[in-house]
Design an enzyme around this catalytic site. Structure first.
Site, PDB file in Angstrom:
ATOM      1  N   CYS A   1      87.337 -69.664  42.498  1.00  0.00           N
ATOM      2  CA  CYS A   1      86.418 -69.092  41.518  1.00  0.00           C
ATOM      3  C   CYS A   1      86.532 -67.574  41.476  1.00  0.00           C
ATOM      4  CB  CYS A   1      84.979 -69.504  41.803  1.00  0.00           C
ATOM      5  SG  CYS A   1      83.863 -69.143  40.430  1.00  0.00           S
TER       6      CYS A   1
ATOM      7  N   CYS B   1      86.364 -70.490  34.009  1.00  0.00           N
ATOM      8  CA  CYS B   1      85.620 -69.583  34.874  1.00  0.00           C
ATOM      9  C   CYS B   1      84.401 -69.070  34.110  1.00  0.00           C
ATOM     10  CB  CYS B   1      86.495 -68.421  35.318  1.00  0.00           C
ATOM     11  SG  CYS B   1      85.693 -67.361  36.538  1.00  0.00           S
TER      12      CYS B   1
END
Length: 441
Positions: free
Chosen positions: A186, A368
């Protein structure tokens, strides 16, 4: 209080029931999945239903499963920590055998793995979904400073609640947010918390007394230009200072000082910069687990060496990999793992059944969600292979949008528990055909 105790007791009983079955578990399986994270469970849930009870084993040492994408919301004070986890015993498919240990060694030539207690488990097919290791020891002084001295990290369940606690204590000074030079899961999370902190300081009326500084070891604020341009503009509008090519190498918790090494090729390359802080959010360096790195299935960087399309190992055809531990050259996110799981299951089941169906191909899709405030979010979706946006909705997702926030904060967490971990969510590709059929953005 009584209801909570009963629920806890019930969960414990279920947990120990699974452990007792593990003690009597067979030592050989059709498929062994290493890792009980999002990718591992998405795969094992489907395979265990398709192949039958106890044909699939999941090797996972943790008794608790965390929905890690929610950690940013916890660190920003937008969700409770209790929303992020469930007992592992409740999320592993009942048809699968849970081996409640860590993997210690993989021997692909003998088709065995060795567990932490020395026990060997044999497999016909292996899926490696072990994730990536947080390396807090990789930064000098960090292990002794983290969790106190104003130092926190949303990447660990051990420290994520400290983020909001420490942010609330800030009255003035520097608030620093870091991104390392290593691959990370991430990759947007290091900056998301900076925008939430900025918003918190403004609400408290102290923003003019607090400098918000984002330090990244990389040369761009985000890898994909469309979203990098958006994030640069958001950072400018919020007065968030973006410092490129600055890699955190040391934390002095007692003195509240952070030291960065300057990377890149500029005139200051190789020099160090020390900055005082009142608050420091650290994204730790990350690395492959040693049992993968030291095995014959790893590439030179230590990740499982798989074909980027089929997810099948380049040397051992009965081995596949998914998610953060794989060599797939795309961002390491739960969204990527969801898309990869569909490809992996299709190809592995075809192989097991001996069918000649065409192989499925993964196109590098990842997502994302970049939280920029309460009810504000830039929803980055793209192929890590081509860099091209792959947006699900018809509007420009590089713009902050309340709907994008709702999707990320409410819809996706529900899908995670109810569908992804059960192997029935392969990502938003089907939705995209209707919501953005012309790929307008």
């Amino acid at each position: 209080m009584l209801a909570a105790k009963i629920a806890t007791r019930t969960a414990c009983h279920r947990h120990w029931a699974r452990l007792s079955s593990t003690a009597a578990a067979p030592s050989s399986y059709k498929v062994v999945v290493i890792g009980g994270g999002a990718g591992g469970l998405a795969v094992s849930s489907t395979l265990s239903k398709q192949l039958g009870k106890n044909e699939v084993a999941v090797v996972e040492p943790s008794a608790t499963h965390y929905q890690q994408p929610l950690f940013t919301f916890v660190g920003g004070g937008l969700k409770s920590f209790e929303e992020t986890y469930r007992p592992t015993s409740e999320v592993i498919a009942p048809e699968a055998q849970w081996i409640n240990q860590a993997a210690a060694q993989i021997d692909p030539d003998s088709n065995t793995i060795t567990l932490a207690d020395g026990t060997k488990v044999a497999y016909e097919y292996l899926v490696v979904a072990a994730g990536i290791e947080l390396d807090f020891a990789g930064i000098k002084g960090l292990k002794s400073a983290i969790g106190k001295n104003g130092v926190a990290s949303n990447y660990s369940p051990q420290y994520v609640q400290k983020t909001f606690e420490f942010l609330q204590n800030v009255k003035e000074g520097n608030a620093l947010f870091t991104m390392p030079a290593t691959p990370v899961k991430c990759a947007g999370a290091p900056q998301k918390i900076a925008y939430l902190a900025d918003e918190l300081f403004r609400e408290k009326g102290i923003r003019d007394k607090v400098a918000v500084n984002y330090y990244t070891a990389l040369g761009k604020i985000f890898a994909i230009d469309k979203y990098a341009n958006a994030m640069n503009e958001i950072a400018r509008s919020r007065d968030v200072s973006v410092n490129l090519f600055h890699d955190l190498i040391e934390v002095d918790g007692a003195a509240k000082r952070a030291t960065f090494k300057v990377l890149g090729s500029g005139p200051q390359t190789g020099e160090t910069v020390t900055v005082p802080y009142e608050f420091l959010h650290v994204t730790p360096p990350m690395k492959p687990f040693d049992f993968i790195k030291n095995s014959d299935i790893a590439n030179a960087a230590g990740f499982v060496d798989v074909d980027k399309g089929t997810l099948q190992h380049t040397k051992y055809p009965n081995i596949y990999s998914i998610g953060d531990c794989s060599s797939l050259p795309t961002s390491k996110t739960a969204a990527a793992a969801a898309a990869q799981s569909s490809v992996l299951k299709h190809n592995l089941l075809n192989q097991i059944r001996g069918t000649n169906a065409p192989a499925a191909e993964y196109n590098g899709y990842t997502s994302c969600p970049l939280v920029t405030g309460k009810n504000k979010l830039v929803l980055a979706e793209f192929s890590g292979y081509t860099g091209a946006p792959q947006e699900t909705f018809f509007f420009n997702q590089a713009k902050e949008h309340a709907f994008s926030y709702w999707v990320t904060a409410e819809a996706l967490p529900a899908i995670y528990w109810s569908s992804m971990l059960k192997g029935t969510w392969d990502g938003p590709a089907v939705i995209r055909r209707f919501a953005n059929p012309t790929s307008a953005n």
